[in-house]
Design an enzyme around this catalytic site. Structure first.
Site, PDB file in Angstrom:
ATOM      1  N   ASP A  22       0.893  -1.252  -0.122  1.00  0.00           N
ATOM      2  CA  ASP A  22       0.072   0.034   0.003  1.00  0.00           C
ATOM      3  C   ASP A  22       0.678   1.206   0.091  1.00  0.00           C
ATOM      4  O   ASP A  22       0.458   2.268   0.632  1.00  0.00           O
ATOM      5  CB  ASP A  22      -1.265   0.091   1.231  1.00  0.00           C
ATOM      6  CG  ASP A  22      -1.991  -1.227   1.275  1.00  0.00           C
ATOM      7  OD1 ASP A  22      -2.368  -1.695   0.046  1.00  0.00           O
ATOM      8  OD2 ASP A  22      -2.096  -1.559   2.157  1.00  0.00           O
ATOM      9  N   LYS A  25       1.902   1.939  -5.211  1.00  0.00           N
ATOM     10  CA  LYS A  25       2.576   1.292  -6.365  1.00  0.00           C
ATOM     11  C   LYS A  25       1.650   1.488  -7.556  1.00  0.00           C
ATOM     12  O   LYS A  25       2.240   1.782  -8.598  1.00  0.00           O
ATOM     13  CB  LYS A  25       2.972  -0.209  -6.215  1.00  0.00           C
ATOM     14  CG  LYS A  25       3.744  -0.846  -4.836  1.00  0.00           C
ATOM     15  CD  LYS A  25       3.995  -2.010  -4.701  1.00  0.00           C
ATOM     16  CE  LYS A  25       2.546  -2.722  -4.234  1.00  0.00           C
ATOM     17  NZ  LYS A  25       2.081  -2.118  -3.001  1.00  0.00           N
ATOM     18  N   GLY A  39      -4.419  -4.323  -3.881  1.00  0.00           N
ATOM     19  CA  GLY A  39      -5.460  -3.670  -4.178  1.00  0.00           C
ATOM     20  C   GLY A  39      -4.844  -2.309  -4.606  1.00  0.00           C
ATOM     21  O   GLY A  39      -4.051  -1.513  -3.779  1.00  0.00           O
ATOM     22  N   HIS A  40      -4.794  -1.695  -5.677  1.00  0.00           N
ATOM     23  CA  HIS A  40      -3.824  -0.753  -6.155  1.00  0.00           C
ATOM     24  C   HIS A  40      -5.004   0.293  -6.739  1.00  0.00           C
ATOM     25  O   HIS A  40      -5.839   0.181  -7.770  1.00  0.00           O
ATOM     26  CB  HIS A  40      -2.950  -1.193  -7.287  1.00  0.00           C
ATOM     27  CG  HIS A  40      -2.149  -2.236  -7.067  1.00  0.00           C
ATOM     28  ND1 HIS A  40      -1.139  -2.627  -7.786  1.00  0.00           N
ATOM     29  CD2 HIS A  40      -1.927  -2.865  -5.934  1.00  0.00           C
ATOM     30  CE1 HIS A  40      -0.324  -3.439  -7.093  1.00  0.00           C
ATOM     31  NE2 HIS A  40      -0.676  -3.649  -5.816  1.00  0.00           N
ATOM     32  N   GLN A  59       2.127  -6.001  -2.896  1.00  0.00           N
ATOM     33  CA  GLN A  59       2.572  -6.309  -1.833  1.00  0.00           C
ATOM     34  C   GLN A  59       3.831  -5.445  -1.414  1.00  0.00           C
ATOM     35  O   GLN A  59       4.187  -4.269  -2.133  1.00  0.00           O
ATOM     36  CB  GLN A  59       2.713  -7.846  -1.178  1.00  0.00           C
ATOM     37  CG  GLN A  59       1.492  -8.595  -1.220  1.00  0.00           C
ATOM     38  CD  GLN A  59       0.894  -9.198  -2.497  1.00  0.00           C
ATOM     39  OE1 GLN A  59       1.713  -9.589  -3.282  1.00  0.00           O
ATOM     40  NE2 GLN A  59      -0.451  -8.832  -2.828  1.00  0.00           N
TER      41      GLN A  59
END
Ligand code: GDP
Ligand code: IMO
Ligand code: MG
Length: 429
Positions: A13, A16, A40-41, A225
């Site tokens: 988080d 990225k 989750g991006h 990650q």
């Protein structure tokens, strides 16, 4: 043209997706190489916010081709849902645009049931997984019983493999974990449907990507990650089950090390962690609430995948140096500098104190790590809102000092400074 790699230097988080979106403007291909929909991006373009879990963040640009590499684990239901949601927003996710490596492993409902059953059994020692079936899918991969996406091209083989897989997992679920079994036939039928939809997207990723490089195209590998969630180099066992580090990018895409160009470490201006495990610089109370935010803004520190509040703390340069070493970082992108505006003083952890001795490395032994006390340097903060600033020289002097501090303490140049989630809210260092 080379392979550039984006890596999280903390516990995920870091932003990225946001930096991938920036760099993707110049890339021909954007690739995911590890993890699955535990990621989750978030990418913000104007008024639009995209939350991506499996599809590379480059998809929002019209130009780049996107590939989900062999090192990932893919829940086909999630992938199809994400494809449909993007398609509804006018994003091309057809087979010419979005490719899936045949060697990527599939996540099934049985993997998710196993993830939940194992976490329940761990009780107070739970890892705090995203319950997306990630660990069980990688376990099957290393046990050499996994289902690969290539099965989508072989309907009979797929049906037989899914049947055998659910049968075996049902034994585990009922006999070992005292959990409910799954009905086999509905899963077989679902996977037959997924196969029809996803078959046209299958490629041999390594061949596709190396041919692209040979043709002079550039590839951007989008890490999921972060370094401290790496199965080997993270805070084991409070880690994920893949290698989200630079080495993992090569294995997870089937590209050799000579092809690598830039390796960009994404570093949030403070630290966050979601899930269990050690966190030497964690803050509690009012300061933690201030860094986390209330959840009112999309960028506040609540998990994109699970909605869980993230644990937060000061920036830890021991971690960033460790990430620089493991990943051979060539540069850093510092994100969320804007969140620090308004804090009179900022602390940065520069070393740990372990049994009365100052150490500059990250102990791999969790008991030692638990005894580490952060050694902080305190620097003056700045009051000004920085979200509209686009030049380093226009940043408040103390913000410039903070960035220089990060570059000096890590030994790595800072080439991006993000001052907001928007595509244009960036300063090039
Ligand atoms: P990722 O998993 O590393 O891609 O990061 P996430 O998307 O899970 O979390 C980062 C959050 O911070 C997202 O909501 C981004 O839109 C947001 N973000 C990224 N960079 C900045 C920044 O510089 N400032 C602010 N305020 N938000 C940012
Ligand atoms: P992005 O790509 C933050 C964490 C989970 C848990 C541990 C293991 O958005 O940065 P898993 O479901 O992988 O078995 O969970 O890893 N985790 C993440 N934390 N960001 C992520 O991805 C994460 N992916 C996994 O919270 O602690
Ligand atoms: Mg995330």
């Amino acid at each position: 043209m080379p392979l550039d790699i984006i890596i999280g230097t903390q516990w995920g988080d870091e932003g990225k997706g946001r930096i991938t979106d920036l760099m993707a403007a110049e890339a021909d291909v954007v690739a995911r190489y590890s993890g699955g929909d535990n990621a989750g991006h978030t990418v913000t373009v104007g008024d639009e916010v995209f939350k991506l879990h499996l599809i590379p963040s480059g998809v929002i640009h019209k130009s780049a081709t996107c590939i989900i590499g062999n090192g990932t684990v893919v829940n086909p239901a999630v992938l199809i849902r994400e494809m449909d949601a993007l398609k509804a927003r006018g994003v091309d996710v057809g087979p010419g645009r979005l490719k899936l490596d045949s060697k990527a492993h599939l996540i099934t409902p049985a993997h998710i049931a196993m993830d939940i059953a194992k976490e329940t059994q761990r009780g107070s020692g739970a890892i705090g997984t995203t319950q997306r079936g990630i660990g069980p899918a990688y376990t099957d991969k290393t046990s050499r019983v996994g289902l690969r996406a290539g099965l989508f091209a072989d309907p009979e083989g797929l049906a037989a493999a899914v049947k055998a897989h659910i049968t075996e997992k049902n034994l585990m679920l009922t006999k070992v974990y005292d959990a409910q079994p799954l009905e086999i036939e509905p899963v077989v039928a679902q996977f037959a449907q997924y196969a029809q939809r996803l078959r046209p997207h299958l490629v041999d990723g390594s061949v596709y990507l190396n041919e692209a490089l040979d043709a002079g195209k550039s590839i951007l590998a989008e890490g999921a990650q972060g370094t401290f969630l790496d199965l080997d180099h993270g805070t084991y066992p409070f880690v994920t089950s893949s290698s989200p580090t630079a080495g993992g990018a090569l294995i997870g895409l089937g590209i050799g090390p000579k092809r690598v160009g830039r390796i960009v470490g994404i570093t949030k201006a403070f630290t966050s962690r979601v899930g269990s495990g050690p966190f030497p610089c964690q803050l509690e109370g009012a300061l933690a609430s201030r860094l986390r935010g209330t959840g009112a803004n999309p960028w506040d520190e609540f998990g994109t995948t699970t909605g869980r509040p993230r644990r937060v703390g000061w920036l830890d340069m021991v971690m960033v140096r460790h990430a620089a070493r493991i990943n051979s970082l060539t540069e850093l992108a510092v994100t969320k500098l804007d969140i620090l505006s308004g804090l009179e003083q900022l602390s940065v952890c520069v070393a740990y104190e372990l049994n009365g001795k100052r150490i500059g490395y990250y102990p791999q032994d969790l008991e030692q790590l638990a005894q580490c006390k952060p050694v902080y340097e305190t620097v003056d903060g700045w009051m000004e809102d920085v979200t509209s600033i686009r030049q380093m020289a226009d940043l408040p002097e103390n913000a410039q000092r903070y960035i220089r501090f990060i570059a000096e303490a890590s030994g790595i140049p800072v080439t991006f400074i993000s001052v907001g989630p928007g595509r244009d809210q960036v300063i090039y260092g």
